[in-house]
Each structure stands twice: as structure tokens, then as C-alpha cells.
Design a protein around this motif. Structure first.
Motif, PDB file in Angstrom:
ATOM      1  N   SER A   1      52.576  75.573  30.708  1.00  0.00           N
ATOM      2  CA  SER A   1      52.773  75.574  32.163  1.00  0.00           C
ATOM      3  C   SER A   1      53.042  74.179  32.701  1.00  0.00           C
ATOM      4  CB  SER A   1      51.564  76.198  32.864  1.00  0.00           C
ATOM      5  OG  SER A   1      50.414  75.430  32.633  1.00  0.00           O
TER       6      SER A   1
ATOM      7  N   SER B   1      56.421  73.517  34.786  1.00  0.00           N
ATOM      8  CA  SER B   1      56.376  73.077  36.183  1.00  0.00           C
ATOM      9  C   SER B   1      56.971  71.685  36.341  1.00  0.00           C
ATOM     10  CB  SER B   1      54.944  73.110  36.709  1.00  0.00           C
ATOM     11  OG  SER B   1      54.147  72.156  36.050  1.00  0.00           O
TER      12      SER B   1
ATOM     13  N   ALA C   1      52.554  82.752  36.338  1.00  0.00           N
ATOM     14  CA  ALA C   1      51.477  83.315  37.150  1.00  0.00           C
ATOM     15  C   ALA C   1      51.404  84.824  36.975  1.00  0.00           C
ATOM     16  CB  ALA C   1      51.685  82.967  38.616  1.00  0.00           C
TER      17      ALA C   1
ATOM     18  N   SER D   1      44.029  81.814  32.157  1.00  0.00           N
ATOM     19  CA  SER D   1      44.312  81.603  33.578  1.00  0.00           C
ATOM     20  C   SER D   1      43.986  80.181  34.026  1.00  0.00           C
ATOM     21  CB  SER D   1      43.513  82.599  34.423  1.00  0.00           C
ATOM     22  OG  SER D   1      43.894  83.898  34.112  1.00  0.00           O
ATOM     23  N   SER D   2      42.868  79.633  33.555  1.00  0.00           N
ATOM     24  CA  SER D   2      42.508  78.275  33.965  1.00  0.00           C
ATOM     25  C   SER D   2      43.438  77.238  33.347  1.00  0.00           C
ATOM     26  CB  SER D   2      41.055  77.975  33.604  1.00  0.00           C
ATOM     27  OG  SER D   2      40.866  78.048  32.213  1.00  0.00           O
TER      28      SER D   2
ATOM     29  N   TRP E   1      46.584  77.726  32.587  1.00  0.00           N
ATOM     30  CA  TRP E   1      47.833  77.829  33.330  1.00  0.00           C
ATOM     31  C   TRP E   1      47.715  77.121  34.672  1.00  0.00           C
ATOM     32  CZ3 TRP E   1      48.401  80.047  38.121  1.00  0.00           C
ATOM     33  CH2 TRP E   1      49.704  80.069  38.606  1.00  0.00           C
ATOM     34  N   PHE E   2      46.627  77.356  35.404  1.00  0.00           N
ATOM     35  CA  PHE E   2      46.442  76.756  36.721  1.00  0.00           C
ATOM     36  C   PHE E   2      46.384  75.234  36.633  1.00  0.00           C
ATOM     37  CE2 PHE E   2      43.647  75.182  40.106  1.00  0.00           C
ATOM     38  CZ  PHE E   2      44.386  75.573  41.204  1.00  0.00           C
TER      39      PHE E   2
ATOM     40  N   VAL F   1      49.966  73.848  35.889  1.00  0.00           N
ATOM     41  CA  VAL F   1      50.863  73.880  37.055  1.00  0.00           C
ATOM     42  C   VAL F   1      50.474  72.805  38.053  1.00  0.00           C
ATOM     43  CG1 VAL F   1      51.507  75.256  39.066  1.00  0.00           C
ATOM     44  CG2 VAL F   1      51.550  76.270  36.808  1.00  0.00           C
ATOM     45  N   THR F   2      49.175  72.639  38.263  1.00  0.00           N
ATOM     46  CA  THR F   2      48.709  71.622  39.213  1.00  0.00           C
ATOM     47  C   THR F   2      49.057  70.227  38.737  1.00  0.00           C
ATOM     48  OG1 THR F   2      46.903  73.084  39.812  1.00  0.00           O
ATOM     49  CG2 THR F   2      46.704  70.808  40.486  1.00  0.00           C
TER      50      THR F   2
END
Length: 99
Positions: free
Chosen positions: A18, A22, A48, A85-86, A88-89, A92-93
Motif C-alpha cells: 500500500s 499510494s 481499501a 487492515s492496519s 494497509w492503513f 497509505v498514510t
């Protein structure tokens, strides 16, 4: 012990994928036209959606696994879903262009 190792591997791999995605999308969309920016934003949503689908599969599948394998397998699956999920988040951030 093996589950924690697997969770760390999942976090690192999903973060890396990710982050690269991004970073590439934010660099390419910086000088793009508004229509191309919209396309880049839609492309950024695919990870997402994958994370949401994987999390839902884990949550729905946990009932079937819990009946057959027990509570520890359900907890392990939920930990892997949360790790994906974490990661990936965080990727992206970290990959967003904050200028």
C-alpha cells in the motif's frame, strides 16, 4: 508464537504494497488534470476494498471455524485480518503526499 510471526509478516507486506501504491499514485496525480486525479483516487480505493472484503470474510468465517477448530483459531484469524487492515492503513498514510 507462529501466529505473531505471521501477523508481523502480514503487516509488513501489506504496508509495503500500500505504501508503494499510494506513493506512485500521489506522485502521478500531482501534475494531472482533475479527471486523471479522480481516476487515481479510484485506484487508491482498491486496496481499501480488498482489506474490507478480507476483514468481512474473516468475521463471517470465524463462526464456521470456531465450531470446528475452537476459539483460538478464530482469534488467530481475527488477528490476521486486523494485521492486514492496519498494515494497509499505515502504508497509505505514510505514502500520501502531504504537500
Amino acid at each position: 508464537m507462529y501466529v505473531l510471526t505471521a501477523c508481523l509478516i502480514v503487516i509488513v507486506l501489506s504496508f509495503e504494497v500500500s505504501f508503494r501504491r499510494s506513493r506512485n499514485l500521489s506522485r502521478n496525480a500531482q501534475w494531472a488534470a482533475p479527471a486523471q486525479r479522480l481516476v487515481a483516487q479510484r485506484r487508491a480505493l482498491w486496496p481499501a476494498l480488498c482489506a474490507a472484503i478480507c476483514t468481512l470474510l474473516v468475521l463471517f468465517g470465524s463462526n464456521h471455524v470456531q465450531d470446528k477448530l475452537g476459539l483460538s483459531a478464530t482469534t488467530d484469524l481475527m488477528m490476521l485480518g486486523a494485521s492486514f487492515s492496519s498494515g494497509w492503513f499505515l502504508g497509505v498514510t505514510a505514502g500520501m503526499d502531504w504537500d
